[in-house]
Scaffold this motif. Structure first.
Motif, PDB file in Angstrom:
ATOM      1  N   ILE A 177     -24.586  27.705  53.009  1.00  0.00           N
ATOM      2  CA  ILE A 177     -24.725  27.030  51.711  1.00  0.00           C
ATOM      3  C   ILE A 177     -25.755  27.799  50.895  1.00  0.00           C
ATOM      4  CG2 ILE A 177     -25.445  24.906  50.535  1.00  0.00           C
ATOM      5  CD1 ILE A 177     -24.822  23.408  53.164  1.00  0.00           C
ATOM      6  N   LYS A 178     -25.375  28.148  49.646  1.00  0.00           N
ATOM      7  CA  LYS A 178     -26.358  28.745  48.743  1.00  0.00           C
ATOM      8  C   LYS A 178     -26.685  27.726  47.670  1.00  0.00           C
ATOM      9  CE  LYS A 178     -27.223  31.738  44.976  1.00  0.00           C
ATOM     10  NZ  LYS A 178     -27.957  30.591  44.409  1.00  0.00           N
ATOM     11  N   SER A 179     -27.944  27.281  47.660  1.00  0.00           N
ATOM     12  CA  SER A 179     -28.325  26.297  46.652  1.00  0.00           C
ATOM     13  C   SER A 179     -28.659  27.014  45.351  1.00  0.00           C
ATOM     14  CB  SER A 179     -29.532  25.496  47.135  1.00  0.00           C
ATOM     15  OG  SER A 179     -30.644  26.357  47.213  1.00  0.00           O
ATOM     16  N   SER A 180     -28.771  26.230  44.291  1.00  0.00           N
ATOM     17  CA  SER A 180     -29.056  26.821  42.981  1.00  0.00           C
ATOM     18  C   SER A 180     -30.531  27.196  42.866  1.00  0.00           C
ATOM     19  CB  SER A 180     -28.711  25.807  41.890  1.00  0.00           C
ATOM     20  OG  SER A 180     -29.317  26.194  40.681  1.00  0.00           O
ATOM     21  N   GLU A 181     -30.801  28.316  42.228  1.00  0.00           N
ATOM     22  CA  GLU A 181     -32.188  28.742  42.025  1.00  0.00           C
ATOM     23  C   GLU A 181     -32.919  27.801  41.065  1.00  0.00           C
ATOM     24  OE1 GLU A 181     -29.446  30.178  41.162  1.00  0.00           O
ATOM     25  OE2 GLU A 181     -29.588  31.437  39.360  1.00  0.00           O
ATOM     26  N   LEU A 182     -32.153  27.000  40.295  1.00  0.00           N
ATOM     27  CA  LEU A 182     -32.791  26.091  39.337  1.00  0.00           C
ATOM     28  C   LEU A 182     -33.373  24.857  40.023  1.00  0.00           C
ATOM     29  CD1 LEU A 182     -30.308  26.124  36.339  1.00  0.00           C
ATOM     30  CD2 LEU A 182     -32.615  27.061  36.422  1.00  0.00           C
ATOM     31  N   GLU A 234     -18.566  31.616  33.619  1.00  0.00           N
ATOM     32  CA  GLU A 234     -18.972  33.034  33.643  1.00  0.00           C
ATOM     33  C   GLU A 234     -19.292  33.461  35.070  1.00  0.00           C
ATOM     34  OE1 GLU A 234     -18.660  35.670  31.810  1.00  0.00           O
ATOM     35  OE2 GLU A 234     -17.611  34.230  30.561  1.00  0.00           O
ATOM     36  N   THR A 235     -20.014  32.595  35.788  1.00  0.00           N
ATOM     37  CA  THR A 235     -20.328  32.907  37.189  1.00  0.00           C
ATOM     38  C   THR A 235     -19.027  33.008  37.981  1.00  0.00           C
ATOM     39  OG1 THR A 235     -22.257  31.515  36.872  1.00  0.00           O
ATOM     40  CG2 THR A 235     -21.844  32.263  39.104  1.00  0.00           C
ATOM     41  N   ALA A 236     -18.079  32.133  37.669  1.00  0.00           N
ATOM     42  CA  ALA A 236     -16.798  32.137  38.398  1.00  0.00           C
ATOM     43  C   ALA A 236     -16.107  33.497  38.282  1.00  0.00           C
ATOM     44  CB  ALA A 236     -15.900  31.041  37.849  1.00  0.00           C
ATOM     45  N   GLU A 253     -14.564  25.077  40.963  1.00  0.00           N
ATOM     46  CA  GLU A 253     -14.778  23.835  40.198  1.00  0.00           C
ATOM     47  C   GLU A 253     -15.702  24.200  39.052  1.00  0.00           C
ATOM     48  OE1 GLU A 253     -13.467  21.018  40.508  1.00  0.00           O
ATOM     49  OE2 GLU A 253     -12.605  21.092  42.499  1.00  0.00           O
ATOM     50  N   LEU A 254     -15.156  24.261  37.844  1.00  0.00           N
ATOM     51  CA  LEU A 254     -15.956  24.815  36.739  1.00  0.00           C
ATOM     52  C   LEU A 254     -16.300  23.749  35.698  1.00  0.00           C
ATOM     53  CD1 LEU A 254     -13.981  28.149  36.506  1.00  0.00           C
ATOM     54  CD2 LEU A 254     -15.830  27.536  38.046  1.00  0.00           C
ATOM     55  N   GLY A 255     -16.563  24.204  34.530  1.00  0.00           N
ATOM     56  CA  GLY A 255     -17.073  23.293  33.499  1.00  0.00           C
ATOM     57  C   GLY A 255     -15.986  22.460  32.847  1.00  0.00           C
ATOM     58  N   ASN A 385     -17.717  23.664  22.647  1.00  0.00           N
ATOM     59  CA  ASN A 385     -18.371  24.315  23.784  1.00  0.00           C
ATOM     60  C   ASN A 385     -18.959  23.305  24.761  1.00  0.00           C
ATOM     61  OD1 ASN A 385     -17.908  26.665  22.308  1.00  0.00           O
ATOM     62  ND2 ASN A 385     -19.909  26.526  21.307  1.00  0.00           N
ATOM     63  N   GLU A 386     -18.933  23.665  26.056  1.00  0.00           N
ATOM     64  CA  GLU A 386     -19.620  22.814  27.029  1.00  0.00           C
ATOM     65  C   GLU A 386     -21.124  22.968  26.807  1.00  0.00           C
ATOM     66  OE1 GLU A 386     -19.976  23.864  31.237  1.00  0.00           O
ATOM     67  OE2 GLU A 386     -19.556  21.780  31.724  1.00  0.00           O
ATOM     68  N   LEU A 387     -21.827  21.857  26.568  1.00  0.00           N
ATOM     69  CA  LEU A 387     -23.265  21.942  26.298  1.00  0.00           C
ATOM     70  C   LEU A 387     -24.108  21.481  27.466  1.00  0.00           C
ATOM     71  CD1 LEU A 387     -23.461  20.616  22.630  1.00  0.00           C
ATOM     72  CD2 LEU A 387     -23.255  22.964  23.436  1.00  0.00           C
TER      73      LEU A 387
HETATM   74  P1  NAD Z   1     -24.091  28.485  37.451  1.00  0.00           P
HETATM   75  O1  NAD Z   1     -22.697  28.971  37.341  1.00  0.00           O
HETATM   76  O2  NAD Z   1     -25.142  29.110  36.629  1.00  0.00           O
HETATM   77  O3  NAD Z   1     -24.609  28.605  38.966  1.00  0.00           O
HETATM   78  C1  NAD Z   1     -23.883  28.041  40.049  1.00  0.00           C
HETATM   79  C2  NAD Z   1     -24.257  28.769  41.331  1.00  0.00           C
HETATM   80  O4  NAD Z   1     -23.711  30.095  41.305  1.00  0.00           O
HETATM   81  C3  NAD Z   1     -25.762  28.927  41.548  1.00  0.00           C
HETATM   82  O5  NAD Z   1     -26.053  28.681  42.915  1.00  0.00           O
HETATM   83  C4  NAD Z   1     -25.994  30.385  41.190  1.00  0.00           C
HETATM   84  O6  NAD Z   1     -27.114  30.971  41.813  1.00  0.00           O
HETATM   85  C5  NAD Z   1     -24.713  31.016  41.707  1.00  0.00           C
HETATM   86  N1  NAD Z   1     -24.445  32.359  41.152  1.00  0.00           N
HETATM   87  C6  NAD Z   1     -24.827  32.863  39.953  1.00  0.00           C
HETATM   88  N2  NAD Z   1     -24.373  34.135  39.811  1.00  0.00           N
HETATM   89  C7  NAD Z   1     -23.698  34.436  40.950  1.00  0.00           C
HETATM   90  C8  NAD Z   1     -22.995  35.585  41.425  1.00  0.00           C
HETATM   91  N3  NAD Z   1     -22.910  36.703  40.689  1.00  0.00           N
HETATM   92  N4  NAD Z   1     -22.414  35.543  42.640  1.00  0.00           N
HETATM   93  C9  NAD Z   1     -22.492  34.423  43.385  1.00  0.00           C
HETATM   94  N5  NAD Z   1     -23.147  33.305  43.007  1.00  0.00           N
HETATM   95  C10 NAD Z   1     -23.741  33.298  41.804  1.00  0.00           C
HETATM   96  O7  NAD Z   1     -24.013  26.900  37.176  1.00  0.00           O
HETATM   97  P2  NAD Z   1     -25.197  25.826  36.970  1.00  0.00           P
HETATM   98  O8  NAD Z   1     -25.882  26.084  35.664  1.00  0.00           O
HETATM   99  O9  NAD Z   1     -26.023  25.687  38.208  1.00  0.00           O
HETATM  100  O10 NAD Z   1     -24.326  24.482  36.846  1.00  0.00           O
HETATM  101  C11 NAD Z   1     -23.747  24.074  35.659  1.00  0.00           C
HETATM  102  C12 NAD Z   1     -22.266  24.424  35.596  1.00  0.00           C
HETATM  103  O11 NAD Z   1     -21.592  23.918  36.747  1.00  0.00           O
HETATM  104  C13 NAD Z   1     -21.593  23.779  34.402  1.00  0.00           C
HETATM  105  O12 NAD Z   1     -20.678  24.668  33.791  1.00  0.00           O
HETATM  106  C14 NAD Z   1     -20.841  22.609  35.022  1.00  0.00           C
HETATM  107  O13 NAD Z   1     -19.760  22.119  34.283  1.00  0.00           O
HETATM  108  C15 NAD Z   1     -20.426  23.172  36.337  1.00  0.00           C
HETATM  109  N6  NAD Z   1     -20.123  22.090  37.277  1.00  0.00           N
HETATM  110  C16 NAD Z   1     -18.820  21.861  37.635  1.00  0.00           C
HETATM  111  C17 NAD Z   1     -18.516  20.820  38.487  1.00  0.00           C
HETATM  112  C18 NAD Z   1     -17.091  20.544  38.928  1.00  0.00           C
HETATM  113  O14 NAD Z   1     -16.918  19.927  39.942  1.00  0.00           O
HETATM  114  N7  NAD Z   1     -16.090  20.985  38.207  1.00  0.00           N
HETATM  115  C19 NAD Z   1     -19.538  20.012  38.982  1.00  0.00           C
HETATM  116  C20 NAD Z   1     -20.848  20.279  38.592  1.00  0.00           C
HETATM  117  C21 NAD Z   1     -21.130  21.332  37.745  1.00  0.00           C
END
Ligand code: NAD
Length: 494
Positions: A177-182, A234-236, A253-255, A385-387
Motif C-alpha cells: 500500500i502506498k499512502s498519499s504524501e499529503l 493526471e496521475t492516472a 478510480e478517478l475524479g 472542472n473538478e475542484l
Molecule cells: P493524486 O492523484 O494527486 O494522488 C493519488 C496517489 O497517487 C498518491 O498516493 C500519490 O502519491 C500517487 N502518485 C502521484 N504520482 C504518481 C506516479 N507518477 N506514480 C504512481 N503514483 C503516483 O490524488 P489526490 O490529490 O491524493 O486525491 C484527489 C483525487 O482523487 C481527486 O481527483 C479525486 O476525485 C480522486 N478520488 C477518486 C475516488 C474514486 O473512487 N473515484 C475517490 C477518492 C478520490
C-alpha cells in the motif's frame, strides 16, 4: 514552544523501518498549517524491499491457506478497526482536516468491508467446461494474481484501502500500500493494527513517499502484477504509462464533476439535505461530490434562495469539535486552485450567491466557506472542472431531455443525482446518465455490496460488490486427458 513531531516508520516485511537513505518529510495539520508528524520518504530501494517482501510472502503459505483461514485474518482486521475507530479517526482528522465525527464513524463502518470480503473467500468458484473434444475434462479455477500495488489518495483512505486490500487478501494476493504524501499517518496507524492480527510477514506492506520516485518505482516494478489506483486523472496517465514497463493490470478510480438535477415535483426539504450532503459534506472533498446543480425553471429562484440560506448557516470550524459542519481543506494548493477557478468564473459572468472567499479562519488553516455560484452555462470553470472543495455551480433547465444532455456534457462520469417524486422519471433519467453511480432522492452513500466506480474519464474497474473480488484473481484453464490411448497426430492442433 515547538510541539514534538509524531514519528512514523514504514511497515515492510513485518518490520518497522526508516527509508534506507534516512530521508523523511513532514505532514502538515490543515487546521493550523503546522507540521505534526514526520514520516519516511521511500526511494526506489525501499519499494524494491517492500515488493520483494510481498513477492516472498506470495511464494510462501499465504495463497495456500484455506479460504476460511484467510477470512479469519480479514475478520481480525475488521475487529481491530471497530476497537480502534476513535484513534484512527483522530489521526485522520489531524492529518486531513476531515471532520472527526465522519472519520471516526467511517473507520468503524469500514470494518464491514473486511467482514464482507471475509464472507466471500470461499464463494469464488471455478467451472467445468462443456468442451468440444472427446476424452477431455477441462476445468477453470480462479487463481490469485500475485503482488498488488494499492495507490491511495489522501481522502477517504480507510475506504479506498479496504476496497483494494480486502478482496486482494481474500483471494490470496499480497499487497504493497502506498499512502498519499499529503496525509500519510493514518495508513501507518492502520498498519500497526494489521500487525496485531498476526498476519504472515510481507503479506501487507505500507510505504509512503512522493509520486516520483516512490509511486513510479512501485507501479513500474517488475514483480507487481496489478495496480489498483485511486486519485486524479493526471496521475492516472502516469500510472498507465508506468504499467507499460511491467505489463500489470490496472484499475482506475478517478475524479468527478457529478451533476445533480432537481425537478419541480421534488420533495424540496429532502433535495436540500441531499445537495448539502453531496457538495458540502467533507468540505466537498469527495470524488462523488455533486458539484453541478441543475434546477428546473419553475422552482429555480425559490429553491436557490433556500439553498443559499442553508449554505450560509453551515458552521465552519475545528474538525475535532462535535458541532463543526465543515473543517478546513486538506492543502493550501487545493485552496489556491479553488480561488483561481472562482475568479475565472466571476470574470466570465458567474454570480457568487454565498461564500467565494477564504474564511477569516484561513489566517492559520486552509478554511473555505460553502460557496454557491450561479452560472449562465456549465462551461464556466467552476461548473466544468473538478475542484475538490465546497463550491456548487448552479444552472437552470426546462425539460427532462435538456437536463439529460447537460448532465452528460462533461468529461467525467462518476456519480449523479436526481430529485423527483416521479419514479418513472427517476428511472428514465438515471438510465440515460453516463455515470457509474446514480442516486435518486438521496446522495453520498456507500456499502460493501454496492459497486463503486466511474465511466468516461472517471476511470475503469469497479470496487466493492461481489464481482470486484474477481478482479483479484486470474482464470486458469486446466485440461485433463481422460483417454487411456496415446495422443493422435502430434503435428496438428485441434
Ligand atoms: P493524486 O492523484 O494527486 O494522488 C493519488 C496517489 O497517487 C498518491 O498516493 C500519490 O502519491 C500517487 N502518485 C502521484 N504520482 C504518481 C506516479 N507518477 N506514480 C504512481 N503514483 C503516483 O490524488 P489526490 O490529490 O491524493 O486525491 C484527489 C483525487 O482523487 C481527486 O481527483 C479525486 O476525485 C480522486 N478520488 C477518486 C475516488 C474514486 O473512487 N473515484 C475517490 C477518492 C478520490
Amino acid at each position: 514552544m515547538m510541539t514534538k513531531l509524531k514519528e512514523y516508520k514504514m511497515y515492510i516485511n513485518g518490520e518497522w523501518v526508516d527509508a534506507e537513505n534516512k530521508k523523511t518529510f513532514k505532514s502538515l495539520n490543515p487546521e493550523n498549517n503546522e507540521p505534526w508528524a514526520i514520516v519516511p520518504e521511500a526511494s526506489a530501494k525501499d519499494i524494491n524491499n517492500a515488493v520483494g517482501a510481498a513477492q516472498k510472502a506470495f511464494e510462501g503459505k499465504w495463497p495456500k491457506l484455506m479460504p476460511r483461514e484467510r477470512a479469519n485474518y480479514l475478520k481480525a482486521i475488521a475487529n481491530q478497526l471497530r476497537e480502534n475507530a476513535e484513534m484512527l479517526g483522530k489521526i485522520e482528522t489531524i492529518d486531513t482536516g476531515k471532520l472527526f465525527r465522519e472519520t471516526k464513524t467511517q473507520a468503524n463502518y469500514i470494518a464491514e468491508y473486511y467482514d464482507y470480503f471475509a464472507g466471500l473467500t470461499d464463494k469464488v468458484e471455478g467451472t467445468v467446461l462443456p468442451i468440444d473434444k472427446p476424452n477431455m475434462q477441462v476445468i477453470t479455477t480462479r487463481e490469485p494474481i500475485g503482488v498488488i500495488a494499492a495507490i491511495i489518495p489522501w481522502n477517504s483512505q480507510m475506504l479506498l484501502t479496504a476496497v483494494k486490500l480486502a478482496p486482494a487478501l481474500a483471494m490470496g494476493n499480497t499487497v504493497v500500500i502506498k499512502s498519499s504524501e499529503l496525509a500519510p499517518a493514518t495508513m501507518f496507524e492502520f498498519a500497526k493494527l494489521i500487525e496485531k492480527t498476526g498476519i504472515p510477514k510481507g503479506v501487507v506492506n505500507v510505504v509512503t513517499g512522493f509520486g516520483d520516485p516512490c509511486g513510479k518505482a512501485l507501479t513500474t516494478h517488475k514483480n507487481v502484477e496489478r495496480i489498483a489506483f485511486t486519485g486524479g486523472p493526471e496521475t492516472a496517465r502516469h500510472i498507465i504509462r508506468n504499467s507499460a514497463e511491467n505489463l500489470s493490470q490496472v484499475s482506475l478510480e478517478l475524479g468527478g464533476k457529478s451533476p445533480v438535477a432537481v425537478f419541480e415535483d421534488a420533495d424540496q426539504e429532502n433535495a436540500l439535505n441531499g445537495i448539502t450532503a453531496g457538495i458540502f459534506g467533507a468540505s466537498g472533498q469527495s470524488c462523488i461530490a455533486g458539484s453541478r446543480l441543475y434546477l428546473q425553471k419553475n422552482i429555480y429562484e425559490n429553491f436557490l434562495d433556500k439553498l443559499v440560506n442553508r449554505a450560509k448557516k453551515i458552521k465552519l470550524g475545528n474538525p475535532m469539535e462535535s458541532d463543526t459542519q465543515m473543517g478546513p481543506l486538506s492543502s493550501l494548493k487545493q485552496l489556491e486552485i479553488i480561488e483561481k477557478n472562482i475568479k475565472l468564473t466571476v470574470d466570465q459572468g458567474g454570480k457568487i450567491k454565498c461564500g467565494g472567499k477564504r474564511h477569516s479562519l484561513s489566517n492559520k488553516g486552509y478554511y473555505f466557506p460553502a460557496t454557491i455560484i450561479e452560472c449562465e452555462n456549465h462551461n464556466l470553470p467552476t461548473a466544468e472542472n473538478e475542484l475538490f472543495g465546497p463550491v456548487l455551480s448552479v444552472m437552470k433547465f426546462e425539460t427532462e431531455e435538456e437536463v439529460i444532455n447537460k448532465m452528460n456534457d462533461n468529461q467525467y462520469g462518476l456519480s449523479s443525482g436526481i430529485y423527483t417524486k416521479d419514479l418513472g422519471r427517476g428511472l428514465r433519467v438515471s438510465k440515460a446518465i453516463r455515470a457509474g453511480i446514480t442516486f435518486v432522492n438521496t446522495y453520498r452513500l456507500i456499502s460493501p455490496s454496492a459497486p463503486f466506480g466511474g465511466m468516461k474519464d472517471s476511470g475503469y474497474g469497479k470496487e466493492a460488490g461481489i464481482e470486484s473480488i474477481k478482479d483479484y484473481t486470474r482464470v486458469k484453464t486446466t485440461w485433463f486427458n481422460t483417454s487411456n490411448k496415446p495422443m493422435s497426430d502430434p503435428f496438428t492442433m485441434g
